[in-house]
Every structure is written in C-alpha cells, then in structure tokens.
Design an enzyme around this catalytic site. Structure first.
Site, PDB file in Angstrom:
ATOM      1  N   GLU A   1       0.814  -1.223   0.000  1.00 26.64           N
ATOM      2  CA  GLU A   1       0.000   0.000   0.000  1.00 26.64           C
ATOM      3  C   GLU A   1       0.851   1.280   0.000  1.00 26.64           C
ATOM      4  O   GLU A   1       0.894   2.023   1.000  1.00 26.64           O
ATOM      5  CB  GLU A   1      -0.965   0.000   1.195  1.00 26.64           C
ATOM      6  CG  GLU A   1      -1.950  -1.160   1.145  1.00 26.64           C
ATOM      7  CD  GLU A   1      -2.998  -1.122   2.246  1.00 26.64           C
ATOM      8  OE1 GLU A   1      -2.904  -0.283   3.154  1.00 26.64           O
ATOM      9  OE2 GLU A   1      -3.935  -1.946   2.191  1.00 26.64           O
TER      10      GLU A   1
ATOM     11  N   GLU B   1      -5.873  -7.912  -0.406  1.00 29.64           N
ATOM     12  CA  GLU B   1      -6.526  -7.696   0.898  1.00 29.64           C
ATOM     13  C   GLU B   1      -7.984  -7.331   0.671  1.00 29.64           C
ATOM     14  O   GLU B   1      -8.307  -6.528  -0.211  1.00 29.64           O
ATOM     15  CB  GLU B   1      -5.887  -6.529   1.677  1.00 29.64           C
ATOM     16  CG  GLU B   1      -4.599  -6.857   2.367  1.00 29.64           C
ATOM     17  CD  GLU B   1      -4.042  -5.686   3.172  1.00 29.64           C
ATOM     18  OE1 GLU B   1      -4.844  -4.858   3.680  1.00 29.64           O
ATOM     19  OE2 GLU B   1      -2.816  -5.606   3.276  1.00 29.64           O
TER      20      GLU B   1
HETATM   21  O1  IFM Z   1      -4.628  -3.286   8.869  1.00 34.45           O
HETATM   22  C1  IFM Z   1      -4.504  -2.699   7.604  1.00 34.45           C
HETATM   23  C2  IFM Z   1      -3.315  -3.289   6.886  1.00 34.45           C
HETATM   24  O2  IFM Z   1      -2.141  -3.080   7.591  1.00 34.45           O
HETATM   25  C3  IFM Z   1      -3.161  -2.671   5.515  1.00 34.45           C
HETATM   26  N1  IFM Z   1      -4.397  -2.661   4.783  1.00 34.45           N
HETATM   27  C4  IFM Z   1      -5.582  -2.228   5.449  1.00 34.45           C
HETATM   28  C5  IFM Z   1      -5.736  -2.940   6.767  1.00 34.45           C
HETATM   29  C6  IFM Z   1      -7.024  -2.474   7.486  1.00 34.45           C
HETATM   30  O3  IFM Z   1      -6.973  -1.113   7.749  1.00 34.45           O
END
Ligand code: IFM
Length: 445
Positions: free
Chosen positions: A175, A359
């Site tokens: 990210e 994710e």
């Molecule tokens: O917990 C985070 C993760 O570290 C990165 N993506 C989003 C998740 C939820 O906020």
C-alpha cells in the site's frame, strides 16, 4: 434470501472459481509479531505511538499477537481453514534493527516461518515492507529522503538471499499510498506529517523503492514479483461538476498514481499539476527504474469514498460520510466498487497480467465472540463480485482475506478487530470465529 438480507453462511464456494485460484489470508509483521522479541530494532511506529494523541491509548506493536512465539499455532489455523497461501510481511527493523546491520535472529525467524508454511502446504506470499521503518532511518528523513529506496533495495536483497528460494510470490511494498500520502500529507500514520512537500517526495521515493527492490529481487534469483496497491472507489458526493473533478483527483492520487507508475512508467498529469513543484530533483530519470516488468498486480480493496471540493490549497478536496451501511472503521460497504476497480485496472494498466485481491475484509464488533455474521456477509458479497469479474474476463487469479488474526490496527490500536480468528490480548488465546468456520466449509466444497 433477498439482495439486502444479511448472509449468515457463505453462498460462494471454491468451485465457483477457476482451477488453481489461490485463496489466502494475510497479516503483517508489526501488527502481529511482537516487536519486543527477537532483537528487532525500534521503528517509527514505536516513536509515533509515544506521541500524545497519535495512536489510540498509546498502543504499540511491542507484544501484539505474540506471533513471534506462536507462529506454529497460527500457521496451523491457516492450513486447517483450507487456505492455499499465506500473505505475510518481513520487518525491516527485525532483520536490520538500525536499517543496515543484519540481526541473524531476524532472518532465522523468517526462515523458520517459511519452512513452516511449506511443511503445511501453504504458499509463502511475502511482502517486504509493511510500514515499520527502522527508527534510525526515519530520523534521517525517512521516505522523504532518497537514501531510503536504495537502503530498502539492500534490505530486500538480504531477505531474498536467505528465503527467496522458497517464496511463492513477493511484493516489495504494501500500500504505497499509505506509506506516502496517508503518512506525510494526511498525517494519520507514522511519521504523522501534514506537509505537501514531504508527501510529494514520499510519493516518488516509495515508487523508486518498489522499482529498485524489484530489480534487486530478480537479481537475487527471485521470481513471481508483483506489487500491492490499495484502491478506493472514489465517488463524487453530489452531482456538481466541482465534486466530480475532486473525485477524479482523489482517484488519481489514491488509485492511479501507483498503478500508472508501476505499469506504465508515468505519473497522472492531474496529480503532477499539484506535486511537480515539490518533487525531488530529476525525478523523471527514475521512471524507467520504477516501471519494472511485473509478474502480477495486487489490489487491496475495502470501501468507497464520497469526495467533495473544498476551498484552500491544492488538492482542495475532502471526503464526507455516505449512505451505505458501515463497518466498525466507519467505512461504507460497497462491494460493487471492487468490480469497478478490477475491471479498470485490467483494462487501463495491467492487460493480461494476473491480478490478485491481496486484501479485503472488515473490522467487525467481535469483542464478545458472538457469531460474526457481518463478516460472512461482507466477504461473501465481495467474493461474488470477484467471481463475476472473472466471468467478464478479468484475469483475477486469487483472493486474500485481511486478516487471519485480530491485530494492531495502527493508529486505532487493538480495538478494531479484522480477524477471522479472535485474539484475547490478555491471554493470547486464539478462537476461530463463525466466519473462519464458514470459510473453511466454503473452501472445502
Ligand atoms: O490493517 C490494515 C493493513 O495493515 C493494511 N491494509 C488495510 C488494513 C485495514 O486497515
């Protein structure tokens, strides 16, 4: 069941997806391992959490889920649910406590962990950096400094030399929008800056770190190298042309900057309009290094945002709450947006390259261990959208659920629970939730 009725069991199952589709679950190092253990160095999250008001209750990742000691139990949980892979991350500060000098215990830990995955038939899906910058490097300017991409490539080469022969896939940075914009312009993550000049430099240096690391990984003989970008479905908050323009800019900063740089070697002009005066000198010379050939592209998707035009300095935009039901993070539940972003990414940036949802998941009110039907509903609806995107020709090859465990949700501390498995942070007891059991059934069918 009607379209709006909450689902209490999964309707989607493994057989709805193509042969070989990879189902996985994810965590990250600082969020679960326990940074007090194994000789890890201080990170900029340790110092950020010590600043009053920055992190809920001042919580940090010193103990987290004690995964450093409980990793075997955690890998068993992943394997027993029927997942094919485990997306984990390596902590720079564990492997190199000062950002440069190797801590053998750190490399030993990841060595054991990867062997543990292979022993259980799980594909090791590694991310090299998920936000815990060694504090020594943070003090030297962190992501605003050009030193960091180069040091980062060294770090990833060191990890690759030790475990690269057994990794199924690797992404350099998780990210990049969070690493750069959320942390240097919005000030919500470490180092907590609200400075457009710092943000512009971080927006570029994190891209360069991705590119230099991808080169270093390949030079170390590692294959299946990709990228993991978070994307939000940006919607104008009203019908006004001003809000439409603001939503377009929000989309470009959030979701297009990195996809465009990594896949095409260019930044969106609409963002450069604001960032160009603050970019590092000769940034254009780095674009070829940034656009390394990739083997796959990952999208982290959670929600949509409603964007409004504001007054003031560029980018002159903000987000406002929308009408859809929300998760415990206050994020609207908008599965449709996942389909929109998958289709657009394939069409505009990645073509035939395999795409992974790296994710997806939600924070749910799981404090008392009642069945987490809201999580089943959320995941089932997003999985259905993923299935439909494949039917439309999107080369989607896998889907990863955030997260295996309740864990350290950064500035929000331990209160927001994203896990398929409940963690009691007093005893460290793990208890699989209803969503875990439901998924295990869906994956077995
Ligand atoms: O917990 C985070 C993760 O570290 C990165 N993506 C989003 C998740 C939820 O906020």
């Amino acid at each position: 069941m009607t379209e709006t009725e909450p689902r209490t069991a999964f309707t989607v199952r493994r057989s709805d997806f193509p042969e070989g589709f990879v189902f996985a679950t994810a965590t990250s190092a600082y969020q679960i391992e326990g940074h007090a253990f194994g000789g890890a160095g201080r990170t900029h999250w340790d110092s950020f959490s010590e600043q009053p008001g920055k992190v809920a209750r001042g919580e940090n990742g010193a103990v987290a889920c004690d995964h450093y000691h409980r990793w075997e139990e955690d890998l068993d949980l992943i394997a027993q649910a029927g997942f094919d892979g485990y997306r984990f991350s390596t902590s720079w500060a564990r492997v190199m406590p000062d950002g440069e000098t190797v801590n053998p215990e750190g490399l030993d830990f990841y060595d054991r962990l990867v062997d543990g995955m292979l022993a259980r038939g799980l594909k090791p899906m590694a991310t090299m950096y998920h936000w815990e910058l060694p504090e020594t490097l943070a003090r030297r300017g962190g992501w605003t400094s050009r030193e960091i991409p180069e040091r980062f490539a060294e770090f990833t080469r060191t990890v690759a030399d030790r475990i690269g022969d057994r990794l199924w896939s690797v992404a350099p940075v998780n990210e990049p929008w969070c690493v750069a914009w959320l942390s240097h312009y919005l000030g919500q993550h470490a180092p907590g800056l609200t400075d457009l000049g710092a943000a512009a430099k971080a927006m570029h240096h994190v891209c360069l770190a991705h590119g230099l690391s991808a080169q270093a990984l390949r030079a170390a003989g590692v294959g299946n190298v990709g990228a993991v970008c978070n994307m939000e479905w940006a919607l104008p908050a009203s019908d006004s042309p001003e809000d439409a323009a603001a939503a377009d800019l929000y989309d470009a900063i959030y979701s297009r900057w990195f996809a465009s740089a990594f896949n095409k070697g260019v930044y969106p002009e609409i963002v450069l309009d604001g960032l160009a005066p603050h970019m590092p000198a000769n940034w254009q010379d780095d674009m070829a290094a940034i656009a390394q050939p990739l083997d796959w592209f990952g999208i982290n998707y959670y929600t949509c945002s409603r964007v409004v035009r504001t007054g003031g300095e560029w980018p002159a935009l903000d987000t406002v709450p929308g009408p859809l039901p929300k998760t415990e993070m206050g994020w609207e539940i908008a599965p449709e947006g996942l389909g929109v972003l998958l289709r657009r990414t394939a069409q505009d940036y990645t073509g035939d390259l395999p795409i992974y949802v790296t994710e997806n998941g939600l924070a749910h009110d799981d404090h008392d261990l009642r069945p987490d039907h809201g999580r089943i509903d959320y995941l089932d609806r997003h999985l259905a959208v993923a299935r439909d995107a494949i039917a439309d020709g999107v080369p989607l090859a896998g889907y990863t659920i955030w997260s295996l465990l309740d864990n350290y949700e950064w500035a929000l501390g331990y209160d927001k629970r994203f896990g398929l498995v409940h963690v009691d942070f007093d005893t460290q007891a793990r208890t699989p939730k209803a969503s875990y059991h439901g998924l295990a059934r869906a994956l077995a069918e």
